[in-house]
Design a protein around this motif. Structure first.
Motif, PDB file in Angstrom:
ATOM      1  N   GLN A   1      18.295 138.181  71.488  1.00  0.00           N
ATOM      2  CA  GLN A   1      19.100 139.345  71.813  1.00  0.00           C
ATOM      3  C   GLN A   1      20.521 138.909  72.199  1.00  0.00           C
ATOM      4  O   GLN A   1      20.716 137.914  72.896  1.00  0.00           O
ATOM      5  CB  GLN A   1      18.474 140.124  72.972  1.00  0.00           C
ATOM      6  CG  GLN A   1      17.106 140.689  72.660  1.00  0.00           C
ATOM      7  CD  GLN A   1      17.141 141.732  71.560  1.00  0.00           C
ATOM      8  OE1 GLN A   1      18.018 142.609  71.545  1.00  0.00           O
ATOM      9  NE2 GLN A   1      16.197 141.646  70.626  1.00  0.00           N
ATOM     10  N   TRP A   2      21.496 139.678  71.759  1.00  0.00           N
ATOM     11  CA  TRP A   2      22.881 139.410  72.135  1.00  0.00           C
ATOM     12  C   TRP A   2      23.087 139.627  73.633  1.00  0.00           C
ATOM     13  O   TRP A   2      22.516 140.546  74.222  1.00  0.00           O
ATOM     14  CB  TRP A   2      23.832 140.341  71.392  1.00  0.00           C
ATOM     15  CG  TRP A   2      24.019 140.033  69.938  1.00  0.00           C
ATOM     16  CD1 TRP A   2      23.375 140.610  68.880  1.00  0.00           C
ATOM     17  CD2 TRP A   2      24.925 139.073  69.383  1.00  0.00           C
ATOM     18  NE1 TRP A   2      23.816 140.077  67.704  1.00  0.00           N
ATOM     19  CE2 TRP A   2      24.783 139.123  67.978  1.00  0.00           C
ATOM     20  CE3 TRP A   2      25.851 138.186  69.935  1.00  0.00           C
ATOM     21  CZ2 TRP A   2      25.528 138.332  67.113  1.00  0.00           C
ATOM     22  CZ3 TRP A   2      26.593 137.391  69.075  1.00  0.00           C
ATOM     23  CH2 TRP A   2      26.434 137.463  67.687  1.00  0.00           C
TER      24      TRP A   2
ATOM     25  N   LEU B   1      24.362 134.821  70.856  1.00  0.00           N
ATOM     26  CA  LEU B   1      23.077 135.093  70.214  1.00  0.00           C
ATOM     27  C   LEU B   1      22.233 133.811  70.243  1.00  0.00           C
ATOM     28  O   LEU B   1      22.581 132.813  69.617  1.00  0.00           O
ATOM     29  CB  LEU B   1      23.299 135.517  68.758  1.00  0.00           C
ATOM     30  CG  LEU B   1      22.056 135.864  67.945  1.00  0.00           C
ATOM     31  CD1 LEU B   1      21.426 137.164  68.470  1.00  0.00           C
ATOM     32  CD2 LEU B   1      22.417 136.002  66.462  1.00  0.00           C
TER      33      LEU B   1
ATOM     34  N   SER C   1      24.279 139.189  62.717  1.00  0.00           N
ATOM     35  CA  SER C   1      22.842 139.489  62.744  1.00  0.00           C
ATOM     36  C   SER C   1      22.280 139.599  61.333  1.00  0.00           C
ATOM     37  O   SER C   1      21.128 139.204  61.074  1.00  0.00           O
ATOM     38  CB  SER C   1      22.595 140.785  63.519  1.00  0.00           C
ATOM     39  OG  SER C   1      22.926 140.640  64.884  1.00  0.00           O
ATOM     40  N   GLN C   2      23.095 140.138  60.407  1.00  0.00           N
ATOM     41  CA  GLN C   2      22.654 140.257  59.022  1.00  0.00           C
ATOM     42  C   GLN C   2      22.363 138.898  58.396  1.00  0.00           C
ATOM     43  O   GLN C   2      21.501 138.779  57.515  1.00  0.00           O
ATOM     44  CB  GLN C   2      23.713 140.994  58.192  1.00  0.00           C
ATOM     45  CG  GLN C   2      23.693 142.505  58.330  1.00  0.00           C
ATOM     46  CD  GLN C   2      22.428 143.107  57.745  1.00  0.00           C
ATOM     47  OE1 GLN C   2      22.002 142.754  56.642  1.00  0.00           O
ATOM     48  NE2 GLN C   2      21.814 144.022  58.487  1.00  0.00           N
TER      49      GLN C   2
ATOM     50  N   PRO D   1      16.597 134.920  65.529  1.00  0.00           N
ATOM     51  CA  PRO D   1      17.599 135.258  66.537  1.00  0.00           C
ATOM     52  C   PRO D   1      16.988 136.024  67.698  1.00  0.00           C
ATOM     53  O   PRO D   1      15.996 136.745  67.537  1.00  0.00           O
ATOM     54  CB  PRO D   1      18.592 136.139  65.767  1.00  0.00           C
ATOM     55  CG  PRO D   1      17.752 136.784  64.706  1.00  0.00           C
ATOM     56  CD  PRO D   1      16.707 135.771  64.327  1.00  0.00           C
TER      57      PRO D   1
ATOM     58  N   SER E   1      18.752 138.055  58.755  1.00  0.00           N
ATOM     59  CA  SER E   1      17.777 139.053  58.322  1.00  0.00           C
ATOM     60  C   SER E   1      17.300 138.817  56.893  1.00  0.00           C
ATOM     61  O   SER E   1      16.431 139.517  56.396  1.00  0.00           O
ATOM     62  CB  SER E   1      18.381 140.464  58.430  1.00  0.00           C
ATOM     63  OG  SER E   1      19.454 140.622  57.514  1.00  0.00           O
TER      64      SER E   1
ATOM     65  N   LYS F   1      28.995 141.374  65.547  1.00  0.00           N
ATOM     66  CA  LYS F   1      27.576 141.225  65.888  1.00  0.00           C
ATOM     67  C   LYS F   1      26.686 141.718  64.745  1.00  0.00           C
ATOM     68  O   LYS F   1      25.677 141.080  64.414  1.00  0.00           O
ATOM     69  CB  LYS F   1      27.260 141.984  67.181  1.00  0.00           C
ATOM     70  CG  LYS F   1      27.787 141.306  68.433  1.00  0.00           C
ATOM     71  CD  LYS F   1      27.233 141.937  69.696  1.00  0.00           C
ATOM     72  CE  LYS F   1      27.792 143.318  69.918  1.00  0.00           C
ATOM     73  NZ  LYS F   1      27.291 143.900  71.204  1.00  0.00           N
ATOM     74  N   GLN F   2      27.061 142.844  64.150  1.00  0.00           N
ATOM     75  CA  GLN F   2      26.269 143.384  63.048  1.00  0.00           C
ATOM     76  C   GLN F   2      26.245 142.417  61.867  1.00  0.00           C
ATOM     77  O   GLN F   2      25.184 142.156  61.282  1.00  0.00           O
ATOM     78  CB  GLN F   2      26.848 144.729  62.600  1.00  0.00           C
ATOM     79  CG  GLN F   2      26.632 145.850  63.592  1.00  0.00           C
ATOM     80  CD  GLN F   2      27.360 147.127  63.202  1.00  0.00           C
ATOM     81  OE1 GLN F   2      28.280 147.119  62.368  1.00  0.00           O
ATOM     82  NE2 GLN F   2      26.977 148.234  63.792  1.00  0.00           N
TER      83      GLN F   2
END
Length: 222
Positions: free
Chosen positions: A50-51, A71, A34-35, A48, A38, A30-31
């Protein structure tokens, strides 16, 4: 001291440890995903949300058979998500519904709906509506990407799969998951071509003749 009792204790302890490691891996995935959103170029294309997650137990009700995290992605200048990027861990794949894989699989999905293992919206078989080119590759036993043609000129939706046990550290997540997600989101045809040269990505085929009554079921190529 009972050997059966010791075996039960060891087995439950092992499953518990696997669960901890899978949750830690999910956090890492997830991290890293998400990157991607960003910074450029994806931060200018999608916003994006929220997970969210879903868990499903096996028939015993004691053990999770599938878990997924999703996501939502909203394109720039739109108000609602048009796609949902997800990863799904499937632990019991050695059956027709799981693709007859001898080991657990990690599926990466970009669909128009969230992946939810507690409903009908998860990676598993039977699976219908696939693009003609995907069907051709499945018949050849060379399909590394399931594709579904989208409407109104939108990009196709897709799924690719990896052996779960091969993803162990951040570099694995970046090289085997995030790199291909970025390529597929930018250009699904170019992304699919890159997958064809990736030995880590699972290949799929139609079932052999012994399963001729199982339309829309597919299996891992070993």
């Amino acid at each position: 001291m009972s050997e059966t009792g010791q075996a039960i204790t060891a087995s439950i302890a092992f499953v518990s440890q696997v669960a901890k490691e899978c949750e830690a891996l999910a956090k890492l995935i997830k991290q890293e995903i998400s990157q991607l959103f960003s910074h450029g170029p994806m931060d200018t294309v999608y916003t994006p949300g929220q997970w969210c997650s879903s868990y499903r137990t096996d028939t015993s009700g004691w053990i999770y058979s599938d878990v997924a995290w999703t996501l939502p992605l909203t394109p720039t200048r739109k108000r609602k998500p048009t796609a949902h990027l997800a990863f799904q861990m499937s632990f019991l794949c050695n059956n027709l519904e799981g693709g007859l894989s001898p080991e657990p699989l990690l599926h990466i999905n970009l669909w128009d709906v969230p992946t939810n293992v507690r409903s009908e919206d998860f990676m598993g078989f039977k699976m219908s509506g696939l693009a003609p080119a995907t069907m051709t590759r499945l018949r050849d036993g060379t399909a590394r990407l399931f594709r579904w043609e989208a409407e109104n000129g939108a990009a196709d939706h897709w799924t690719f799969s990896l052996p779960l046990a091969h993803i162990n550290k951040a570099d694995d997540v970046r090289e085997q998951i995030c790199t291909f997600i970025s390529l597929l989101l930018a250009d699904v045809d170019a992304g699919e071509a890159a997958l064809e040269d990736a030995p880590s990505v699972v290949r799929w085929s139609v079932l052999e003749e012994t399963y001729e009554d199982r339309n829309d079921y597919y299996r891992v190529v070993l």
